[in-house]
Write an enzyme that holds these catalytic residues in place. Structure first.
Site, PDB file in Angstrom:
ATOM      1  N   ASP A  12      34.138  37.277  42.735  1.00  0.00           N
ATOM      2  CA  ASP A  12      33.544  38.297  41.862  1.00  0.00           C
ATOM      3  C   ASP A  12      32.271  38.857  42.490  1.00  0.00           C
ATOM      4  OD1 ASP A  12      35.500  37.672  40.035  1.00  0.00           O
ATOM      5  OD2 ASP A  12      34.204  36.423  38.781  1.00  0.00           O
ATOM      6  N   GLY A  40      43.413  32.845  37.740  1.00  0.00           N
ATOM      7  CA  GLY A  40      43.906  31.483  37.906  1.00  0.00           C
ATOM      8  C   GLY A  40      42.784  30.504  38.147  1.00  0.00           C
ATOM      9  N   ALA A  41      41.879  30.868  39.065  1.00  0.00           N
ATOM     10  CA  ALA A  41      40.751  29.997  39.387  1.00  0.00           C
ATOM     11  C   ALA A  41      39.851  29.806  38.167  1.00  0.00           C
ATOM     12  CB  ALA A  41      39.951  30.585  40.546  1.00  0.00           C
ATOM     13  N   GLU A 139      48.127  37.845  38.625  1.00  0.00           N
ATOM     14  CA  GLU A 139      47.389  38.318  39.801  1.00  0.00           C
ATOM     15  C   GLU A 139      48.064  37.887  41.101  1.00  0.00           C
ATOM     16  OE1 GLU A 139      42.769  38.904  38.406  1.00  0.00           O
ATOM     17  OE2 GLU A 139      43.355  36.975  39.222  1.00  0.00           O
ATOM     18  N   GLY A 225      38.477  36.666  16.990  1.00  0.00           N
ATOM     19  CA  GLY A 225      39.190  35.400  17.070  1.00  0.00           C
ATOM     20  C   GLY A 225      40.537  35.548  17.741  1.00  0.00           C
ATOM     21  N   ASP A 252      39.812  34.051  30.044  1.00  0.00           N
ATOM     22  CA  ASP A 252      40.143  32.891  30.880  1.00  0.00           C
ATOM     23  C   ASP A 252      39.534  31.612  30.311  1.00  0.00           C
ATOM     24  OD1 ASP A 252      41.489  34.591  32.599  1.00  0.00           O
ATOM     25  OD2 ASP A 252      39.728  34.911  33.867  1.00  0.00           O
ATOM     26  N   GLY A 287      28.159  35.967  33.834  1.00  0.00           N
ATOM     27  CA  GLY A 287      29.112  35.482  34.820  1.00  0.00           C
ATOM     28  C   GLY A 287      30.424  35.038  34.190  1.00  0.00           C
TER      29      GLY A 287
END
Length: 301
Positions: A12, A40-41, A139, A225, A252, A287
């Site tokens: 990022d 994913g990470a 992704e 929510g 995520d 972040g």
């Protein structure tokens, strides 16, 4: 239960501004940082920080960003045996502009993530068979997504699919074996081509996907929510009211927390309740991965 997260590793590059520039315009950046990301990470790190046992299946380039990403996974205590390093290819990058309101815009380059192939899924077979849950996003190449779902189905491993970012060629038929389909309102609207401007219309759209064979659908609603749908169930789950600083990575955070709780044996509704709170708290920090709480921090809050 060990969890396999099969997805992208992306770096990022984040700029914080009062308001994003119009076309041809320039604005002053108030703050800037570079951090490890990728859906994913992100989901893997969120789950791991909450205590999950995570196997990461991904790809990075042979550049400094790739090394940074690997070190980040290792620092977080993740199993990195199935992260491949692609020679002469850059690690994926996403450029994010975050406005003072907390809203954001982004654009990304997949880089090495495009090189995670169905063959890599087969090569990781023994490690994957030791996992009790797969977590997948979009992704990476669709062929790899389908191969991972097919592998899980043949080995009786439930799959949580987060169809983000949506791909225009995504086949509902091929993702129907998934146990969970976790997506936001916009993704639901694009996927079904139906209006979602009320909870009633969201339910109609979600049930269109359920009718095609997906077992459980969880629609995240941002500050409102989430809603869980399956055959005979419609359950709205409110979340915490917080002041948003940066909403990047909140989806995520939701998935990572849901994965941790569901893998631990919590029921679906309780797992969603925990995930909604965890995602809400993530937007109070700047972040993506930097905003994810550890288990102790989450419990204290």
């Amino acid at each position: 239960m060990k969890v396999a997260v099969i997805g992208a590793t992306i770096i990022d590059v984040v700029s914080y501004v009062d308001k994003a520039p119009e076309y041809g315009g320039t604005v002053t950046i108030n703050d800037f940082h570079i951090a490890c990301g990728g859906k994913g990470a992100n989901q893997a790190v969120a789950a791991k920080r909450l205590g999950a046992d995570v196997l990461m299946v991904s790809a990075v380039g042979d550049d400094i960003f790739g090394q940074t990403a690997l070190e980040n996974f290792q620092k977080n205590g993740m199993d990195t045996r199935q992260i491949i390093k692609v020679p002469k290819v850059s690690t994926g990058v996403v450029m994010i502009i975050v406005e003072s309101s907390g809203q954001y815009r982004s654009m990304y380059y997949r880089g090495a993530s495009n090189f995670l192939t169905p063959e890599n899924i087969l090569q990781a077979a023994e490690d994957l068979k030791s996992c009790g849950l797969f977590v997948i996003q979009l992704e990476i190449a669709l062929e790899t997504v389908y191969a991972a779902i097919d592998f899980a189905n043949k080995n009786n491993i439930p799959v949580i699919l987060n169809p983000s970012p949506l791909h225009e060629k995504l086949s509902i038929e091929k993702i129907c074996p998934c146990e969970f389909f976790v997506l936001n309102e916009s993704e639901l609207q694009i996927l079904t081509e139906m209006p979602i401007d009320s909870l009633e219309k969201i339910e109609v759209a979600a049930k269109k996907i359920l009718a095609q064979g997906v077992k459980n659908i969880i629609v995240t609603l941002g500050s409102r929510g989430a809603i869980w749908f399956n055959e005979g169930v419609t359950e709205f789950v409110p979340t915490l009211k917080v002041e948003s600083v940066d909403s990047t990575g909140a989806g995520d955070a939701f998935v990572g927390c849901f994965v941790k709780n569901y893998a631990d044996g919590r029921n679906i509704l309780d797992s969603i309740k925990m995930a909604s709170k965890y995602a809400a708290l993530s937007v109070t920090r700047k972040g993506t991965q930097d905003s994810y709480l550890t288990a102790d921090e989450f419990e204290n809050l």
